[in-house]
Design an enzyme around this catalytic site. Structure first.
Site, PDB file in Angstrom:
ATOM      1  N   CYS A  80       0.814  -1.225   0.000  1.00 38.80           N
ATOM      2  CA  CYS A  80       0.000   0.000   0.000  1.00 38.80           C
ATOM      3  C   CYS A  80       0.847   1.274   0.000  1.00 38.80           C
ATOM      4  O   CYS A  80       0.399   2.322  -0.444  1.00 38.80           O
ATOM      5  CB  CYS A  80      -0.945   0.003   1.198  1.00 38.80           C
ATOM      6  N   HIS A 136      -3.672   7.008   1.175  1.00 39.16           N
ATOM      7  CA  HIS A 136      -3.973   5.691   0.612  1.00 39.16           C
ATOM      8  C   HIS A 136      -5.395   5.319   1.019  1.00 39.16           C
ATOM      9  O   HIS A 136      -5.790   5.524   2.166  1.00 39.16           O
ATOM     10  CB  HIS A 136      -2.962   4.676   1.164  1.00 39.16           C
ATOM     11  N   ASN A 185      -9.905  -0.764  -2.205  1.00 39.41           N
ATOM     12  CA  ASN A 185      -8.490  -0.550  -1.884  1.00 39.41           C
ATOM     13  C   ASN A 185      -7.659  -1.128  -3.030  1.00 39.41           C
ATOM     14  O   ASN A 185      -7.652  -2.339  -3.236  1.00 39.41           O
ATOM     15  CB  ASN A 185      -8.183  -1.257  -0.559  1.00 39.41           C
TER      16      ASN A 185
HETATM   17  O1  UT7 Z   1      -4.465  -1.150   2.810  1.00 45.10           O
HETATM   18  C1  UT7 Z   1      -3.980  -1.238   4.108  1.00 45.10           C
HETATM   19  C2  UT7 Z   1      -4.380  -2.451   4.758  1.00 45.10           C
HETATM   20  N1  UT7 Z   1      -5.744  -2.629   5.106  1.00 45.10           N
HETATM   21  C3  UT7 Z   1      -6.419  -1.880   5.998  1.00 45.10           C
HETATM   22  O2  UT7 Z   1      -6.064  -0.795   6.359  1.00 45.10           O
HETATM   23  C4  UT7 Z   1      -7.666  -2.497   6.557  1.00 45.10           C
HETATM   24  C5  UT7 Z   1      -7.791  -2.214   8.022  1.00 45.10           C
HETATM   25  N2  UT7 Z   1      -8.878  -2.947   8.625  1.00 45.10           N
HETATM   26  C6  UT7 Z   1     -10.181  -2.768   8.320  1.00 45.10           C
HETATM   27  O3  UT7 Z   1     -10.488  -1.936   7.494  1.00 45.10           O
HETATM   28  C7  UT7 Z   1     -11.227  -3.567   9.065  1.00 45.10           C
HETATM   29  O4  UT7 Z   1     -10.609  -4.310  10.089  1.00 45.10           O
HETATM   30  C8  UT7 Z   1     -12.031  -4.520   8.159  1.00 45.10           C
HETATM   31  C9  UT7 Z   1     -12.944  -3.716   7.248  1.00 45.10           C
HETATM   32  C10 UT7 Z   1     -11.107  -5.364   7.323  1.00 45.10           C
HETATM   33  C11 UT7 Z   1     -12.921  -5.463   8.972  1.00 45.10           C
HETATM   34  O5  UT7 Z   1     -13.724  -4.736   9.863  1.00 45.10           O
HETATM   35  P1  UT7 Z   1     -13.860  -5.215  11.373  1.00 45.10           P
HETATM   36  O6  UT7 Z   1     -14.798  -4.307  12.017  1.00 45.10           O
HETATM   37  O7  UT7 Z   1     -12.473  -5.292  11.950  1.00 45.10           O
HETATM   38  O8  UT7 Z   1     -14.536  -6.639  11.214  1.00 45.10           O
HETATM   39  P2  UT7 Z   1     -14.056  -8.075  11.693  1.00 45.10           P
HETATM   40  O9  UT7 Z   1     -12.940  -8.574  10.837  1.00 45.10           O
HETATM   41  O10 UT7 Z   1     -13.851  -8.076  13.179  1.00 45.10           O
HETATM   42  O11 UT7 Z   1     -15.331  -8.934  11.403  1.00 45.10           O
HETATM   43  C12 UT7 Z   1     -16.572  -8.684  12.078  1.00 45.10           C
HETATM   44  C13 UT7 Z   1     -17.573  -9.749  11.662  1.00 45.10           C
HETATM   45  C14 UT7 Z   1     -17.013 -11.154  11.847  1.00 45.10           C
HETATM   46  O12 UT7 Z   1     -18.097 -11.965  12.267  1.00 45.10           O
HETATM   47  P3  UT7 Z   1     -18.279 -12.381  13.832  1.00 45.10           P
HETATM   48  O13 UT7 Z   1     -16.996 -13.070  14.187  1.00 45.10           O
HETATM   49  O14 UT7 Z   1     -18.458 -11.063  14.536  1.00 45.10           O
HETATM   50  O15 UT7 Z   1     -19.476 -13.235  13.817  1.00 45.10           O
HETATM   51  C15 UT7 Z   1     -16.598 -11.559  10.452  1.00 45.10           C
HETATM   52  O16 UT7 Z   1     -16.650 -12.953  10.258  1.00 45.10           O
HETATM   53  O17 UT7 Z   1     -17.867  -9.620  10.267  1.00 45.10           O
HETATM   54  C16 UT7 Z   1     -17.663 -10.880   9.625  1.00 45.10           C
HETATM   55  N3  UT7 Z   1     -17.202 -10.608   8.250  1.00 45.10           N
HETATM   56  C17 UT7 Z   1     -18.066 -10.320   7.257  1.00 45.10           C
HETATM   57  N4  UT7 Z   1     -19.401 -10.223   7.224  1.00 45.10           N
HETATM   58  C18 UT7 Z   1     -19.959  -9.893   6.041  1.00 45.10           C
HETATM   59  C19 UT7 Z   1     -15.932 -10.563   7.759  1.00 45.10           C
HETATM   60  N5  UT7 Z   1     -15.953 -10.251   6.464  1.00 45.10           N
HETATM   61  C20 UT7 Z   1     -17.253 -10.097   6.113  1.00 45.10           C
HETATM   62  C21 UT7 Z   1     -17.897  -9.769   4.915  1.00 45.10           C
HETATM   63  N6  UT7 Z   1     -19.250  -9.668   4.933  1.00 45.10           N
HETATM   64  N7  UT7 Z   1     -17.229  -9.522   3.775  1.00 45.10           N
END
Ligand code: UT7
Length: 332
Positions: free
Chosen positions: A114, A259, A289
């Protein structure tokens, strides 16, 4: 000593628009989850045979060259940022070199994920400051839609990333106070495995095995929450480090181009730095992204829509896999 100035920007994104609803047909996800967590509404996916990292880069590069009033023959060096090269080797720089009528100039790839484009810009800046080169093409291009699995197993990353390319022509200038004022580059390799693709890699005797496929070991891994928390800290920090070198304050910035990792991260940076909405660029809702292409896409759109004017103080900033983070401060 000359400084370097961006004299042309260009971008290319594949034709295929993939909406959140399209993805919800392939995996258990939905528009509301994706929009609320990331701000992404759609992204572009490449078409095999039509688009590739090198082909998209060539299209973006040609636009940047035209806008700079330069021909491919005028370019002295190519710095190419990507994590998704057409081949494992050679790199994308040479694949771009043969696509346009460049001379047999040097071409290097930068693996800064990134932060790749900002690192690449910094490399170009150093070559220009030493007087070695006068005109450098800096590119960020990615095909990522085929790295992730369009399934429940891959959904946490598959919904976030997209494909595209951006390019900038960087030229030597003697105009005092103009151009790239400074760049700041950082890394902390202790976090390498918090956002990475382990396989296929050279650590294992068998680089590719059926077991790896079954276990999903080719899929990238991201510790989303940890990346998120670190992004909130390092984006403002690395921009302020560049501003501090010139005793500038946050409010001196005319435009911040971060970014595009997550609309919530961009909103948090805006709040932390107390910037009005018109001083920060966000286009993640349309492209997702795009990793190394994200900063040049946002830069190009900002320029095309008249958000960058002569004399503006513009900052580029990035954070991501490595961890690597970087900024560039530019007097346009
Ligand atoms: O480019 C630089 C690198 N990347 C970043 O900067 C990304 C930084 N991180 C983020 O943007 C966020 O952490 C994410 C958008 C990736 C994820 O958001 P989050 O609030 O941290 O969600 P999570 O990974 O804790 O997932 C929450 C829930 C989980 O379910 P449970 O365990 O609460 O039942 C996941 O299994 O959402 C579920 N989940 C989804 N649900 C629907 C994970 N992916 C999806 C999805 N659709 N695509």
């Amino acid at each position: 000593m000359p400084s370097s100035k961006i004299t042309g920007v260009g971008m290319y994104v594949p034709e295929d628009v993939v909406t959140n609803d399209d993805l919800s047909k392939l995996m258990d996800t939905n528009d509301q989850w994706i929009v609320e967590r990331t701000g992404i509404k759609q992204r572009r996916f490449f078409k095999e045979g039509v688009d590739s990292v090198a082909k998209m880069a060539a299209k973006a590069a040609q636009i940047a060259l035209d806008r700079a009033g330069k021909k491919a023959e005028d370019v002295d060096f190519i710095v190419f940022a990507t994590l998704s090269s057409d081949y494992n080797f050679p790199g994308s720089g040479v694949l771009l070199q043969r696509k346009l009528p460049f001379r047999n100039i040097g071409a290097i790839d930068v693996r800064g994920q990134c932060s790749g484009f900002v690192y690449a810009l910094s490399i170009a800046d150093q070559f220009i400051k030493t007087g070695m080169y006068k005109t450098i093409l800096v590119v960020g291009s990615e095909v990522q839609s085929n790295i992730f699995e369009m399934s429940n197993r891959g959904r946490n990353m598959a919904v976030i990333f997209g494909d595209g390319a951006g390019a900038a022509v960087v030229e030597a200038t003697n105009e005092p106070g103009k151009g790239i004022l400074t760049t700041k580059l950082h890394s902390d390799g202790r976090f390498a495995e918090e956002l990475y693709q382990e396989n296929p890699g050279s650590r294992k005797k068998d680089r590719i095995t059926a077991e790896m496929f079954e276990k999903g070991e080719f899929l990238p891994y991201m510790n989303g929450k940890l990346v998120f928390m670190n992004a909130l800290r390092f984006f403002p920090e690395v921009v302020r480090e560049a501003l501090a070198e010139f005793n500038f304050k946050d409010s001196d910035l005319d435009l911040l181009i971060p970014h595009q990792a997550n609309a919530r991260i961009t909103a948090a940076i805006q709040k932390e730095m107390n910037l009005p909405p018109e001083k920060i660029v966000s286009n993640i809702e349309r492209y997702g992204n795009t990793t190394a292409a994200s900063v040049p896409l946002a830069l190009c759109e900002a320029w095309e829509t008249g958000r960058i004017k002569d004399g503006d103080l513009v900052a580029l900033a990035a954070f991501g896999s490595g961890f690597m983070w970087a900024s560039a401060l530019i007097r346009w």
